[in-house]
Design an enzyme around this catalytic site. Structure first.
Site, mmCIF file in Angstrom:
data_model
loop_
_atom_site.group_PDB
_atom_site.id
_atom_site.type_symbol
_atom_site.label_atom_id
_atom_site.label_comp_id
_atom_site.label_asym_id
_atom_site.label_seq_id
_atom_site.Cartn_x
_atom_site.Cartn_y
_atom_site.Cartn_z
ATOM 1 N N ASP A 8 -28.746 -65.969 20.836
ATOM 2 C CA ASP A 8 -28.812 -65.638 22.241
ATOM 3 C C ASP A 8 -27.352 -65.399 22.671
ATOM 4 O OD1 ASP A 8 -29.613 -65.596 24.988
ATOM 5 O OD2 ASP A 8 -28.802 -67.630 25.117
ATOM 6 N N ASP A 10 -25.781 -65.169 26.511
ATOM 7 C CA ASP A 10 -25.307 -65.942 27.667
ATOM 8 C C ASP A 10 -25.768 -67.394 27.578
ATOM 9 O OD1 ASP A 10 -24.355 -63.484 28.501
ATOM 10 O OD2 ASP A 10 -26.128 -63.064 29.724
HETATM 11 MG MG LIG Z 1 -29.090 -67.937 27.230
#
Ligand SMILES: [Mg+2]
Ligand SMILES: [Zn+2]
Length: 328
Positions: A8, A10
């Site tokens: 992932d 952010d």
């Molecule tokens: Mg995230």
């Protein structure tokens, strides 16, 4: 096949104050460079990110690309390569098929790169990252960095591991190496090891109740090369060799104990009375045996046929499981 970590973005790589897209806001979490540098020996990296900020009109696809290119470049400066970034630009209500936990992007990656999903990971700070991994049959790690703490109670699927940071997750990723293999698997592994000029050592036994004699035998065996593969007699094979009352511990338990030892690289359970078929598959450089079996032990012709040699190890301290059971 390649092992991947589907990252992932952010809240996993960079600090996320919510809809992060301005390049000036790009800040990596501490330890991210170190973690990825340690992992790159065994894994390739892909970013999969939900960017509903685009669909919601908070920023444009161009803003996203600018930010993401900067992030990928910063990683590149640290000698970390991101093979590809996949992003979903849709708002959740669009019900698209690319927003995590949907697995569209992993399926695409599987086609483009030769991905070994079973040995790969999804790592992220949101329950949908864990959903993605479960849906795609990878292993999963949930990070408490980013939004991980906030969303923790929404976690409906149990991740394989929960970690404070990417760096801390390495401990889990590295220990997850499964040492117990089938004969077919070890045959392939052995071929790969030979290509890398690794010296393969084999030994075998029942290892029913581990005692200092076993430890000495395994230590000495490991010293004969780079990789130690232990052939473990299956329960039926032990019975055939040692009688109906053995083994005390079943094959899964014996394999688990062996695989917890540092000097053991792989454990393979074999059914036959002798390990000859297993040795045919592995073609070891060195096969270790107790000295009582001698250089012309039953394994010798098979090992020598492929250019390997027999190494004998003395019986340290006179231990034996049979004697331990009888109490003598
Ligand atoms: Mg995230
Ligand atoms: Zn989408």
């Amino acid at each position: 096949m390649n092992k991947f970590i589907f990252l992932d973005r952010d809240g996993t790589l960079n600090i996320d104050e919510g809809y992060t897209y301005k390049t000036k806001d790009l800040k990596f979490f501490p330890g991210v460079f170190k973690a990825l540098n340690l992992l790159k020996k065994n894994f390739k990296f892909i970013i999969i990110t939900n960017q509903s900020g685009i669909g919601r009109g908070y920023y444009t696809e161009r803003d996203f690309n600018k930010f993401n290119n900067r992030l990928v470049n910063e990683l590149k400066k640290q000698k970390i390569k991101i093979e590809k970034t996949y992003y979903c630009p849709h708002a959740p209500e669009k019900n698209c098929d690319c927003r995590k936990p949907n697995i569209k992007f992993i399926k695409e990656a599987e086609k483009e790169f030769d991905v070994d999903l079973k040995e790969s990971f999804v790592i992220g700070d949101h329950p949908h990252d864990i959903g993605l991994g479960k849906n795609a049959n990878t292993k999963t790690i949930y990070l408490l960095s980013g939004h991980g703490k906030k969303h923790f109670k929404e976690l409906k699927i149990k991740p394989d591991y929960i970690s404070d940071s990417l760096l801390e997750a390495i401990k889990f990723i590295n220990q997850k190496k499964e040492k117990i293999k089938t004969k077919k698997e070890i045959e392939k592994i052995a071929k790969g090891l030979k290509k890398k000029n690794k010296k393969i050592v084999t030994c075998n036994g029942c290892f029913d109740i581990l005692h200092p004699g076993h430890m000495y035998f395994l230590e000495q065996s490991k010293k004969q090369g780079d990789i130690l593969v232990v052939g473990l007699n299956s329960d039926s094979s032990v019975k055939e060799n040692k009688g109906p009352k053995r083994p005390i511990n079943n094959e899964r338990a014996r394999a688990a104990v062996l695989s917890s030892l540092d000097m053991v690289d792989y454990v393979v359970i074999f059914d036959e009375k002798t390990p000859i078929k297993l040795l045919e598959a592995i073609k070891p450089d060195v096969h270790c045996n107790g000295e009582e079996y001698g250089y012309d032990c039953i394994e010798a012709p098979t090992v020598k046929k492929y250019g390997g040699k027999i190494h004998l190890i003395r019986n340290f301290g006179g231990f034996s499981t049979t004697k331990l059971i009888k109490g003598v």
